[in-house]
Design a protein around this motif. Structure first.
Motif, PDB file in Angstrom:
ATOM      1  N   TRP A  11       0.814  -1.210   0.000  1.00 11.82           N
ATOM      2  CA  TRP A  11       0.000   0.000   0.000  1.00 11.82           C
ATOM      3  C   TRP A  11       0.852   1.267   0.000  1.00 11.82           C
ATOM      4  N   ARG A  12       0.361   2.286  -0.688  1.00 13.33           N
ATOM      5  CA  ARG A  12       0.832   3.657  -0.511  1.00 13.33           C
ATOM      6  C   ARG A  12      -0.393   4.539  -0.390  1.00 13.33           C
ATOM      7  N   GLU A  13      -0.513   5.204   0.737  1.00 16.60           N
ATOM      8  CA  GLU A  13      -1.663   6.084   0.947  1.00 16.60           C
ATOM      9  C   GLU A  13      -1.512   7.359   0.119  1.00 16.60           C
ATOM     10  N   GLY A  14      -2.603   7.779  -0.507  1.00 15.22           N
ATOM     11  CA  GLY A  14      -2.607   8.992  -1.298  1.00 15.22           C
ATOM     12  C   GLY A  14      -3.290  10.125  -0.579  1.00 15.22           C
ATOM     13  N   THR A  15      -3.222  11.294  -1.174  1.00 16.16           N
ATOM     14  CA  THR A  15      -3.830  12.479  -0.566  1.00 16.16           C
ATOM     15  C   THR A  15      -5.273  12.684  -1.005  1.00 16.16           C
ATOM     16  N   GLY A  16      -5.750  11.885  -1.987  1.00 17.79           N
ATOM     17  CA  GLY A  16      -7.108  12.035  -2.490  1.00 17.79           C
ATOM     18  C   GLY A  16      -7.970  10.832  -2.165  1.00 17.79           C
ATOM     19  N   ASP A  17      -9.098  10.717  -2.876  1.00 14.67           N
ATOM     20  CA  ASP A  17     -10.079   9.671  -2.611  1.00 14.67           C
ATOM     21  C   ASP A  17     -10.156   8.630  -3.727  1.00 14.67           C
ATOM     22  N   GLU A  18      -9.097   8.524  -4.538  1.00 10.96           N
ATOM     23  CA  GLU A  18      -9.108   7.579  -5.648  1.00 10.96           C
ATOM     24  C   GLU A  18      -8.047   6.496  -5.425  1.00 10.96           C
ATOM     25  N   LEU A  19      -8.382   5.284  -5.885  1.00 12.46           N
ATOM     26  CA  LEU A  19      -7.535   4.108  -5.681  1.00 12.46           C
ATOM     27  C   LEU A  19      -6.991   3.616  -7.022  1.00 12.46           C
ATOM     28  N   LEU A  20      -5.714   3.288  -7.062  1.00 15.50           N
ATOM     29  CA  LEU A  20      -5.088   2.639  -8.217  1.00 15.50           C
ATOM     30  C   LEU A  20      -4.713   1.219  -7.809  1.00 15.50           C
ATOM     31  N   VAL A  21      -5.327   0.229  -8.456  1.00 18.26           N
ATOM     32  CA  VAL A  21      -5.026  -1.180  -8.203  1.00 18.26           C
ATOM     33  C   VAL A  21      -3.991  -1.625  -9.230  1.00 18.26           C
ATOM     34  N   VAL A  22      -2.874  -2.162  -8.751  1.00 12.30           N
ATOM     35  CA  VAL A  22      -1.743  -2.529  -9.601  1.00 12.30           C
ATOM     36  C   VAL A  22      -1.610  -4.049  -9.635  1.00 12.30           C
ATOM     37  N   MET A  23      -1.461  -4.600 -10.855  1.00 12.18           N
ATOM     38  CA  MET A  23      -1.375  -6.061 -11.019  1.00 12.18           C
ATOM     39  C   MET A  23      -0.160  -6.423 -11.872  1.00 12.18           C
ATOM     40  N   HIS A  24       0.687  -7.267 -11.329  1.00 15.11           N
ATOM     41  CA  HIS A  24       1.964  -7.637 -11.939  1.00 15.11           C
ATOM     42  C   HIS A  24       1.784  -8.681 -13.030  1.00 15.11           C
ATOM     43  N   GLY A  25       2.884  -8.979 -13.720  1.00 15.03           N
ATOM     44  CA  GLY A  25       2.888  -9.996 -14.759  1.00 15.03           C
ATOM     45  C   GLY A  25       3.141 -11.385 -14.214  1.00 15.03           C
ATOM     46  N   ILE A  26       3.084 -12.373 -15.099  1.00 17.84           N
ATOM     47  CA  ILE A  26       3.237 -13.778 -14.713  1.00 17.84           C
ATOM     48  C   ILE A  26       4.642 -14.025 -14.158  1.00 17.84           C
ATOM     49  N   PRO A  42       0.607  11.739  -6.451  1.00 19.52           N
ATOM     50  CA  PRO A  42       0.474  11.556  -5.000  1.00 19.52           C
ATOM     51  C   PRO A  42      -0.969  11.497  -4.528  1.00 19.52           C
ATOM     52  N   GLU A  43      -1.914  11.963  -5.355  1.00 20.01           N
ATOM     53  CA  GLU A  43      -3.321  11.924  -4.958  1.00 20.01           C
ATOM     54  C   GLU A  43      -3.860  10.501  -4.876  1.00 20.01           C
ATOM     55  N   LEU A  44      -3.243   9.583  -5.613  1.00 23.28           N
ATOM     56  CA  LEU A  44      -3.745   8.218  -5.697  1.00 23.28           C
ATOM     57  C   LEU A  44      -3.263   7.358  -4.532  1.00 23.28           C
ATOM     58  N   THR A  45      -4.191   6.663  -3.893  1.00 27.67           N
ATOM     59  CA  THR A  45      -3.813   5.556  -3.020  1.00 27.67           C
ATOM     60  C   THR A  45      -3.507   4.370  -3.927  1.00 27.67           C
ATOM     61  N   ILE A  46      -2.393   3.691  -3.683  1.00 23.83           N
ATOM     62  CA  ILE A  46      -1.950   2.587  -4.532  1.00 23.83           C
ATOM     63  C   ILE A  46      -2.004   1.285  -3.748  1.00 23.83           C
ATOM     64  N   ALA A  47      -2.583   0.273  -4.374  1.00 26.74           N
ATOM     65  CA  ALA A  47      -2.595  -1.076  -3.803  1.00 26.74           C
ATOM     66  C   ALA A  47      -2.023  -2.028  -4.838  1.00 26.74           C
ATOM     67  N   ARG A  95     -13.336   6.605  -6.772  1.00 23.64           N
ATOM     68  CA  ARG A  95     -13.076   6.048  -8.093  1.00 23.64           C
ATOM     69  C   ARG A  95     -11.929   5.043  -7.976  1.00 23.64           C
ATOM     70  N   VAL A  96     -11.982   4.019  -8.841  1.00 26.67           N
ATOM     71  CA  VAL A  96     -10.952   2.983  -8.845  1.00 26.67           C
ATOM     72  C   VAL A  96     -10.357   2.889 -10.244  1.00 26.67           C
ATOM     73  N   HIS A  97      -9.034   2.983 -10.329  1.00 26.56           N
ATOM     74  CA  HIS A  97      -8.293   2.862 -11.577  1.00 26.56           C
ATOM     75  C   HIS A  97      -7.479   1.575 -11.539  1.00 26.56           C
ATOM     76  N   LEU A  98      -7.098   1.074 -12.721  1.00 24.99           N
ATOM     77  CA  LEU A  98      -6.355  -0.176 -12.822  1.00 24.99           C
ATOM     78  C   LEU A  98      -5.082   0.036 -13.621  1.00 24.99           C
ATOM     79  N   LEU A  99      -3.998  -0.579 -13.150  1.00 26.22           N
ATOM     80  CA  LEU A  99      -2.734  -0.601 -13.891  1.00 26.22           C
ATOM     81  C   LEU A  99      -2.223  -2.029 -13.873  1.00 26.22           C
ATOM     82  N   GLY A 100      -1.992  -2.580 -15.073  1.00 29.95           N
ATOM     83  CA  GLY A 100      -1.498  -3.941 -15.151  1.00 29.95           C
ATOM     84  C   GLY A 100      -0.428  -4.082 -16.204  1.00 29.95           C
TER      85      GLY A 100
END
Length: 204
Positions: A11-26, A42-47, A95-100
């Motif tokens: 986790w990295r806590e952000g300064t805003g109310d939006e979440l970025l979900v991060v998914m790694h490769g195989i 920095p506004e994004l909380t990252i998981a 809001r929830v964003h995705l990065l993979g």
């Protein structure tokens, strides 16, 4: 158990109310892409999640196939585990964003295909779209405005089969608001690409 290990999430806590979900490769793990966190808005909380299936020295979201497969069983089970993990969070974000990356990018698209109302954008890095059709595909195609998606690939990438890229390109265009970038790289993330991801997340 085919579920997300909540204890393994980085986790990295952000300064805003939006979440970025991060998914790694195989074959990778939750700590891999978490190295990008200091560079992201920095506004994004990252998981950063760990995939549920052991694979070599790391983890996978579904079985590896060098060519297209329309067997959705494992990828849908992994997607359901991510949705269940999101439902169980104590804090629900606006809001929830995705990065993979690679398999994680295919997972990001699959999540939006299964639950198009839950996600706000995708950063789809060095990846592809899982073959086959799902009920949510028509919803995505008809949605206005469409969900923003940044998709990237390297001209030296020999991990993602060209057939998968050629099939995925028009599919993404038909279902998302696509921004596309190509880099002179292999199956990795380069500095120029990271800058484009940061700019994309800043816009969305």
């Amino acid at each position: 158990m085919h579920e997300i290990d909540a204890e393994a999430v980085r986790w990295r806590e952000g300064t805003g109310d939006e979440l970025l979900v991060v998914m790694h490769g195989i074959g990778s793990h939750e700590g891999d892409l978490f190295g990008l966190a200091p560079h992201l808005p920095p506004e994004l909380t990252i998981a950063s999640l760990r995939a549920p299936l052991p694979y070599g020295g790391g983890f996978a979201w579904f079985e590896f196939s060098p060519v297209d497969s329309d067997d959705h069983e494992l990828i849908d089970r992994s997607a359901a585990s991510v949705l269940g993990w999101l439902d169980g969070l104590e804090r629900q974000h606006d809001r929830v964003h995705l990065l993979g990356f690679s398999q994680g990018g295919a997972m990001a698209v699959q999540l939006v295909r299964l639950a198009p109302e839950r996600f706000s954008s995708i950063a789809h890095l060095a990846s592809f779209v899982h073959a086959g059709e799902l009920p949510g595909d028509a919803v995505l195609a008809a949605r206005e405005p469409r969900i923003p998606l940044l998709t990237t690939i390297g001209d030296l990438d020999d991990v993602i089969h060209r057939d998968k890229i050629e099939r995925s390109t028009p599919w993404l265009d038909a279902h998302f608001a696509v921004e596309r970038r190509t880099y002179h790289r292999a199956h990795t993330i380069v500095a120029e690409e990271l800058a484009d991801v940061v700019a994309f997340l800043g816009r969305v």
